[in-house]
Motif scaffolding. Sequence first.
Motif, PDB file in Angstrom:
ATOM      1  N   ILE A  43      83.890  61.282  -6.627  1.00  0.00           N
ATOM      2  CA  ILE A  43      82.408  61.316  -6.136  1.00  0.00           C
ATOM      3  C   ILE A  43      82.084  62.731  -5.852  1.00  0.00           C
ATOM      4  CG2 ILE A  43      82.755  60.721  -3.913  1.00  0.00           C
ATOM      5  CD1 ILE A  43      80.139  59.154  -6.270  1.00  0.00           C
ATOM      6  N   MET A  49      76.912  67.993  -9.255  1.00  0.00           N
ATOM      7  CA  MET A  49      75.885  67.688 -10.288  1.00  0.00           C
ATOM      8  C   MET A  49      74.336  67.440  -9.689  1.00  0.00           C
ATOM      9  SD  MET A  49      78.308  65.246 -12.216  1.00  0.00           S
ATOM     10  CE  MET A  49      77.363  64.791 -13.493  1.00  0.00           C
ATOM     11  N   VAL A  50      74.237  66.701  -8.715  1.00  0.00           N
ATOM     12  CA  VAL A  50      73.164  66.494  -8.185  1.00  0.00           C
ATOM     13  C   VAL A  50      72.147  67.619  -7.603  1.00  0.00           C
ATOM     14  CG1 VAL A  50      73.412  65.942  -5.786  1.00  0.00           C
ATOM     15  CG2 VAL A  50      71.901  64.194  -7.098  1.00  0.00           C
ATOM     16  N   ILE A 222      73.827  51.438 -10.335  1.00  0.00           N
ATOM     17  CA  ILE A 222      73.941  52.951 -10.935  1.00  0.00           C
ATOM     18  C   ILE A 222      72.657  53.040 -12.081  1.00  0.00           C
ATOM     19  CG2 ILE A 222      75.252  52.620 -13.189  1.00  0.00           C
ATOM     20  CD1 ILE A 222      76.510  54.956 -10.599  1.00  0.00           C
ATOM     21  N   ILE A 247      68.280  59.728 -16.760  1.00  0.00           N
ATOM     22  CA  ILE A 247      69.503  59.458 -16.020  1.00  0.00           C
ATOM     23  C   ILE A 247      69.831  60.152 -14.797  1.00  0.00           C
ATOM     24  CG2 ILE A 247      71.876  58.757 -17.027  1.00  0.00           C
ATOM     25  CD1 ILE A 247      69.741  57.351 -18.471  1.00  0.00           C
ATOM     26  N   ASN A 248      70.342  59.509 -13.918  1.00  0.00           N
ATOM     27  CA  ASN A 248      70.598  60.135 -12.613  1.00  0.00           C
ATOM     28  C   ASN A 248      72.284  60.662 -12.672  1.00  0.00           C
ATOM     29  OD1 ASN A 248      72.911  58.371 -11.038  1.00  0.00           O
ATOM     30  ND2 ASN A 248      71.193  56.868 -11.780  1.00  0.00           N
ATOM     31  N   SER A 249      72.441  61.774 -12.016  1.00  0.00           N
ATOM     32  CA  SER A 249      73.733  62.343 -11.757  1.00  0.00           C
ATOM     33  C   SER A 249      75.092  61.554 -11.858  1.00  0.00           C
ATOM     34  CB  SER A 249      73.961  63.358 -10.687  1.00  0.00           C
ATOM     35  OG  SER A 249      72.926  64.536 -11.084  1.00  0.00           O
ATOM     36  N   PHE A 250      75.001  60.386 -10.750  1.00  0.00           N
ATOM     37  CA  PHE A 250      75.802  59.523 -10.424  1.00  0.00           C
ATOM     38  C   PHE A 250      76.104  58.444 -11.958  1.00  0.00           C
ATOM     39  CE2 PHE A 250      74.224  61.126  -6.646  1.00  0.00           C
ATOM     40  CZ  PHE A 250      75.532  61.306  -5.858  1.00  0.00           C
TER      41      PHE A 250
END
Lengths: 358, 358
Positions: A43, A49-50, A222, A247-250
Amino acid sequence: MSNEEFIHGGDIYTHGILKGKKLIDFSSNINPLGVPSGFKENIEEAFEMVERYPDIKYRELKDNIIKYLYKYWGTTLEHKNLILGNGASEIIDLSIRRLKKVVIPAPAFSEYSISCEKWGCEIINSALLSNMDYDYEDIILKLEKADGVILGNPNNPNGGILNNDKFKEILDLCEEKNKLVIVDEAFIEFAEENATVINYLKKYRSLIIIRALTKFFAVPGIRFGYGITFNDEVIKYMNENQNPWNINSFAELCVKYALIDEEYINNSKAWIREEKEYMLKELNNINIIRKVYITHSNYILCKLKTCDCEELYSYCFKNGIVIRRANNFIGLNNEYVRFAIKNRELNDNLINTLKAFK
Amino acid sequence: MSNEEFIHGGDIYTHGILKGKKLIDFSSNINPLGVPSGFKENIEEAFEMVERYPDIKYRELKDNIIKYLYKYWGTTLEHKNLILGNGASEIIDLSIRRLKKVVIPAPAFSEYSISCEKWGCEIINSALLSNMDYDYEDIILKLEKADGVILGNPNNPNGGILNNDKFKEILDLCEEKNKLVIVDEAFIEFAEENATVINYLKKYRSLIIIRALTKFFAVPGIRFGYGITFNDEVIKYMNENQNPWNINSFAELCVKYALIDEEYINNSKAWIREEKEYMLKELNNINIIRKVYITHSNYILCKLKTCDCEELYSYCFKNGIVIRRANNFIGLNNEYVRFAIKNRELNDNLINTLKAFK
């Protein structure tokens, strides 16, 4: 419970989480093995990334999906064959958006008709047969007047899968007449290996397959689903109608680590094989159930005998269990309920609760 | 670099990350203090959340935003005044969607016009004045033929904010004539406290304010933005045109912990006060720069003197720095560049690089 919550399958927030009450949720069909550990362990990567905008083209993410589809299904794809969604629901919505009239089996996942209403697309329902199989003749007949069809493989709420030969007839027709065949494979990893229709993609440009991380990888929160098709024009249209960075980083990180987690995948497949058998057998021995439908997924549709779904829902709720009343699926009534398949302990909890119903 | 990447402001993936090359990104305007620690420290909570579908009504999430807006702006809101987006871009898109003709300042954030084109909404540009202030007379004149206006507060790429009195004239007009006033406050936390127009919300149903976690809380990858309005009809329309569960669990968790992180918020405000002053002063002393525009945000628009933006971009790139060429903003040309404000070390790196340009 509001209608919105009910449609979306038993909101455990109103009566459970937001009140600090612990409920076992048999209404939501999520792999009980939980979030893949590879995702959790890495994680920290997401925190880096975020801090930046995702790659507007999601190149690494697409690479990771392509590798997964090749490894487990032998499918060879390019980036241009993929469309990424903030959940499968975005892809369902984009698929339906341009259709004027669409054939939808009844019962089916409620999001299909919600999207149709949103875009003014007329729905032609095709009732499932009494054993909950698709009525292929009826679908083909109704396709004459429609420009598309949506099929769940496995279908929700019953868990039935497509018959390869009969599905091919639908494909041949739609390919010739320029109609769209949308197959929702959000639950496909729970089914037998040859259940997918992914191998038809290359030959049939009319085919779109929708998949997701949600169910099998136990990450509904997610928000990640994807569409696969060789229809460049459909991909172009969908792309143009998406917002950037959807699309999110997670989700990116989850794709990276979940899809290569062989142990998780193998354990999940072993679990569903075993627990599906077990639950089918156990449910078949319960007095209040008239019929248990064959499933190829991680949920089981049942027809009740001595009580209706509202009574059973209230009874289970008092015992800390939320089940899915299936009476708001088109074609079903208050004789039907759907149970998720969970781990043995919880499954036994449900079975014992059902056995004790009077 | 493709046009898509260029429009979205210097894609550091193609030439940087995907090639393993370290670049300093002055093209993207993200708080250099990075991801709030409260979010990172509580990430375990997200692993629980992500295993279930989010609350379809996002009740806790809305509570957390309402508390934050009350604490820092004294605004009293209810759940029904909020609309949540998978990034501010979703809210921008939904706001524009029903408009037929909209006034957009030039220059402005490119997403506004991209959404207009997507929905067939005609754009009437209103050029900023030579000092990059809004031309209020022109906007009001052009609003006669439009059914809405979008204003950045602060505006991107120049960092100008709305003049309260003159903005009120726009509001009065739009309220009377039933036009929509969309104010993008994605960067508002970087501005002085009284820069916001949030206090007009209660009186003017025509007003929609868009905000995001992206910039100030340094989480572009989390994908979370929101709209605020007292216009029930607009909220209803937007809600109906969204997909369910559009916010991911990690964004929910980030809202929960970032918005109560007082230390982070205070440190960020202290940083921007200091570094903005510093950078304005330093940039004003650089030979190749003709003009440095006043900013109320964390980026600075400059007009070049002895070189064009392409030359400067290439030069900086060779020195490991990505800057934003501003020539694709409507109303600007290749004399313009935009620099993000970062921490002192990186800012000095940029300043020294610019000073060494020949």
